[in-house]
Design a protein around this motif. Sequence first.
Motif, PDB file in Angstrom:
ATOM      1  N   ALA A 131       0.882  -1.167   0.000  1.00 15.36           N
ATOM      2  CA  ALA A 131       0.000   0.000   0.000  1.00 15.36           C
ATOM      3  C   ALA A 131       0.923   1.221   0.000  1.00 15.36           C
ATOM      4  CB  ALA A 131      -0.927  -0.041   1.205  1.00 15.36           C
ATOM      5  N   SER A 132       0.591   2.240   0.783  1.00 13.90           N
ATOM      6  CA  SER A 132       1.387   3.481   0.808  1.00 13.90           C
ATOM      7  C   SER A 132       0.709   4.424   1.797  1.00 13.90           C
ATOM      8  CB  SER A 132       1.368   4.117  -0.581  1.00 13.90           C
ATOM      9  OG  SER A 132       1.760   5.471  -0.547  1.00 13.90           O
ATOM     10  N   ILE A 133       1.423   5.474   2.214  1.00 13.85           N
ATOM     11  CA  ILE A 133       0.725   6.548   2.918  1.00 13.85           C
ATOM     12  C   ILE A 133      -0.405   7.092   2.032  1.00 13.85           C
ATOM     13  CG2 ILE A 133       2.477   7.343   4.567  1.00 13.85           C
ATOM     14  CD1 ILE A 133       3.445   9.358   2.475  1.00 13.85           C
ATOM     15  N   ALA A 134      -0.224   6.953   0.707  1.00 14.98           N
ATOM     16  CA  ALA A 134      -1.259   7.420  -0.228  1.00 14.98           C
ATOM     17  C   ALA A 134      -2.467   6.483  -0.263  1.00 14.98           C
ATOM     18  CB  ALA A 134      -0.658   7.569  -1.621  1.00 14.98           C
ATOM     19  N   ALA A 135      -2.449   5.404   0.536  1.00 13.79           N
ATOM     20  CA  ALA A 135      -3.631   4.548   0.691  1.00 13.79           C
ATOM     21  C   ALA A 135      -4.497   5.023   1.846  1.00 13.79           C
ATOM     22  CB  ALA A 135      -3.191   3.110   0.960  1.00 13.79           C
TER      23      ALA A 135
ATOM     24  N   ILE B   2      -1.517  15.708  -6.991  1.00 15.71           N
ATOM     25  CA  ILE B   2      -0.689  15.353  -8.159  1.00 15.71           C
ATOM     26  C   ILE B   2      -0.374  13.852  -8.179  1.00 15.71           C
ATOM     27  CG2 ILE B   2       1.157  16.225  -9.702  1.00 15.71           C
ATOM     28  CD1 ILE B   2      -0.476  18.498  -8.672  1.00 15.71           C
ATOM     29  N   LEU B   3      -0.815  13.145  -7.177  1.00 16.61           N
ATOM     30  CA  LEU B   3      -0.672  11.675  -7.169  1.00 16.61           C
ATOM     31  C   LEU B   3      -2.080  11.057  -7.050  1.00 16.61           C
ATOM     32  CD1 LEU B   3       2.374  11.221  -4.698  1.00 16.61           C
ATOM     33  CD2 LEU B   3       2.385  10.742  -7.154  1.00 16.61           C
ATOM     34  N   GLY B   4      -3.053  11.689  -7.717  1.00 14.33           N
ATOM     35  CA  GLY B   4      -4.457  11.277  -7.543  1.00 14.33           C
ATOM     36  C   GLY B   4      -4.725   9.851  -7.978  1.00 14.33           C
TER      37      GLY B   4
ATOM     38  N   PRO C  99       4.379   2.215   3.223  1.00 14.42           N
ATOM     39  CA  PRO C  99       5.567   3.053   3.408  1.00 14.42           C
ATOM     40  C   PRO C  99       5.256   4.532   3.182  1.00 14.42           C
ATOM     41  CG  PRO C  99       5.944   1.265   1.814  1.00 14.42           C
ATOM     42  CD  PRO C  99       4.475   1.360   2.038  1.00 14.42           C
ATOM     43  N   GLY C 100       6.230   5.363   3.594  1.00 16.76           N
ATOM     44  CA  GLY C 100       6.107   6.817   3.402  1.00 16.76           C
ATOM     45  C   GLY C 100       6.954   7.280   2.240  1.00 16.76           C
ATOM     46  N   ILE C 101       8.102   7.881   2.518  1.00 21.40           N
ATOM     47  CA  ILE C 101       8.982   8.417   1.468  1.00 21.40           C
ATOM     48  C   ILE C 101      10.256   7.564   1.472  1.00 21.40           C
ATOM     49  CG2 ILE C 101      10.132  10.473   0.562  1.00 21.40           C
ATOM     50  CD1 ILE C 101       7.093  10.873   0.947  1.00 21.40           C
ATOM     51  N   VAL C 102      10.310   6.624   0.535  1.00 18.07           N
ATOM     52  CA  VAL C 102      11.430   5.678   0.490  1.00 18.07           C
ATOM     53  C   VAL C 102      12.384   6.089  -0.638  1.00 18.07           C
ATOM     54  CG1 VAL C 102      12.062   3.236   0.488  1.00 18.07           C
ATOM     55  CG2 VAL C 102       9.738   3.908   1.156  1.00 18.07           C
TER      56      VAL C 102
ATOM     57  N   GLY D 228      14.071   4.363  -6.903  1.00 14.67           N
ATOM     58  CA  GLY D 228      13.808   4.908  -8.236  1.00 14.67           C
ATOM     59  C   GLY D 228      12.448   5.573  -8.326  1.00 14.67           C
ATOM     60  N   MET D 229      11.475   5.068  -7.562  1.00 18.92           N
ATOM     61  CA  MET D 229      10.137   5.654  -7.646  1.00 18.92           C
ATOM     62  C   MET D 229      10.142   7.106  -7.193  1.00 18.92           C
ATOM     63  SD  MET D 229       6.473   4.349  -6.161  1.00 18.92           S
ATOM     64  CE  MET D 229       6.249   3.092  -7.405  1.00 18.92           C
ATOM     65  N   TRP D 230      10.873   7.416  -6.103  1.00 20.11           N
ATOM     66  CA  TRP D 230      10.875   8.809  -5.634  1.00 20.11           C
ATOM     67  C   TRP D 230      11.753   9.702  -6.512  1.00 20.11           C
ATOM     68  CZ3 TRP D 230       9.153  13.164  -3.851  1.00 20.11           C
ATOM     69  CH2 TRP D 230       7.971  13.144  -3.116  1.00 20.11           C
ATOM     70  N   GLU D 231      12.761   9.103  -7.174  1.00 16.99           N
ATOM     71  CA  GLU D 231      13.529   9.896  -8.164  1.00 16.99           C
ATOM     72  C   GLU D 231      12.588  10.387  -9.248  1.00 16.99           C
ATOM     73  OE1 GLU D 231      17.017   8.002  -9.900  1.00 16.99           O
ATOM     74  OE2 GLU D 231      17.554   7.374  -7.870  1.00 16.99           O
ATOM     75  N   LEU D 232      11.709   9.468  -9.701  1.00 18.04           N
ATOM     76  CA  LEU D 232      10.746   9.835 -10.750  1.00 18.04           C
ATOM     77  C   LEU D 232       9.755  10.876 -10.235  1.00 18.04           C
ATOM     78  CD1 LEU D 232       9.277   8.702 -13.593  1.00 18.04           C
ATOM     79  CD2 LEU D 232       7.642   7.946 -11.893  1.00 18.04           C
ATOM     80  N   ILE D 233       9.216  10.656  -9.032  1.00 20.10           N
ATOM     81  CA  ILE D 233       8.219  11.597  -8.494  1.00 20.10           C
ATOM     82  C   ILE D 233       8.845  12.988  -8.357  1.00 20.10           C
ATOM     83  CG2 ILE D 233       6.792  12.160  -6.469  1.00 20.10           C
ATOM     84  CD1 ILE D 233       6.449   9.116  -6.021  1.00 20.10           C
ATOM     85  N   ASP D 234      10.056  13.041  -7.817  1.00 24.24           N
ATOM     86  CA  ASP D 234      10.731  14.332  -7.622  1.00 24.24           C
ATOM     87  C   ASP D 234      10.940  15.047  -8.968  1.00 24.24           C
ATOM     88  OD1 ASP D 234      12.365  16.178  -5.834  1.00 24.24           O
ATOM     89  OD2 ASP D 234      13.821  15.643  -7.374  1.00 24.24           O
TER      90      ASP D 234
HETATM   91  C1  BUO Z   1       3.171   8.601  -1.341  1.00 28.68           C
HETATM   92  C2  BUO Z   1       4.400   8.206  -1.930  1.00 28.68           C
HETATM   93  O1  BUO Z   1       5.338   8.919  -1.881  1.00 28.68           O
HETATM   94  C3  BUO Z   1       4.496   6.988  -2.542  1.00 28.68           C
HETATM   95  C4  BUO Z   1       5.526   6.810  -3.581  1.00 28.68           C
HETATM   96  O2  BUO Z   1       3.759   6.084  -2.241  1.00 28.68           O
END
Ligand code: BUO
Length: 261
Positions: free
Chosen positions: A143-147, A153-155, A187-190, A193-199
């Motif tokens: 899941a994610s904190i976004a769950a 912007i991450l809708g 997880p929160g902010i790990v 590569g995923m956060w490299e892309l988001i940033d």
């Molecule tokens: C909320 C968030 O940063 C992700 C990648 O789940």
Amino acid sequence: MTVQNKVALVTGAGQGIGRGIALRLAQDGFDVAIADLDFQKDKADSVVAEIEAIGRKAIFVAADVSQRKDIVAAVDTAAKELGGFDVIVNNAGIAQVKPILDITEDDLNSIFRINVHSVVWGIQAAAAKFEELGHGGKIISAASIAAIQGFPILGAYSASKFAVRGITQAAAQELAPKGITVNAYAPGIVGTGMWELIDAELSKINGKPLGQNLKENVEGIALGRIETPDDVARVVSFFAGHDSDYVTGQVLLVDGGMLYN
Ligand SMILES: CC(=O)C(C)=O
Ligand SMILES: NC(=O)C1=CN([C@@H]2O[C@H](COP(=O)(O)OP(=O)(O)OC[C@H]3O[C@@H](n4cnc5c(N)ncnc54)[C@H](O)[C@@H]3O)[C@@H](O)[C@H]2O)C=CC1
């Protein structure tokens, strides 16, 4: 926690959080199938070698988790080649960084196929294998904190992770009579590569310099540092082992103190 003669399959384990989980489960005593897209073979083979170096068996299985047949085949291969099947970690996922007004039908189809359909296929394939082998098992999903909270912007991504939470709660209740537990890690902010892309994508949208969006998000973490794959892997180790036998249907925040429930 040490387990004996148990087998786990981790999707998206060629890099990032999945790699961390695979290594941790191997340290716990699992033999591990590393499932990832075919183009990740070299990275996945390195994870296999790292696991073999700690004395466990490991194999790479090419699979696109959005395809039900791939997940069923990956579970079959893991069970056949590693000699059993006890745990699936539905970890593979993608991010999408787009304002809600720009999201297209293709965007939604692709993120839901990879982040949500994959979890349903993983649950189905694992439950069928546990039944065939005559025992229960553990199903664990990303899941994610976004769950728990929608992020601007991450809708579409947030929607996909809320869906993982719903599926986890429903499946836990349906599969409990079969001795199967179903849980998820959030997880929160790990730093992967995923956060490299988001940033990078956020910086195109809001004009902040590269690294600034990540830095601001990390500043919001109570424990004061970015999360590592191993921080996540230790929670997954708990869900995969006997210490969590009486825990099911839970989505456990592992975010260093960002959200509170
Ligand atoms: C909320 C968030 O940063 C992700 C990648 O789940
Ligand atoms: N990095 C973060 O801050 C957070 C990540 N998560 C979740 O954790 C999981 C892992 O994320 P990261 O390791 O950070 O991402 P990552 O982008 O570093 O790694 C993702 C892995 O999944 C694989 N993958 C992608 N699409 C696939 C498909 N269709 N079939 C098979 N494999 C596929 C990739 O090849 C890659 O090996 C994801 O579900 C993500 O949503 C959740 C919260 C925070």
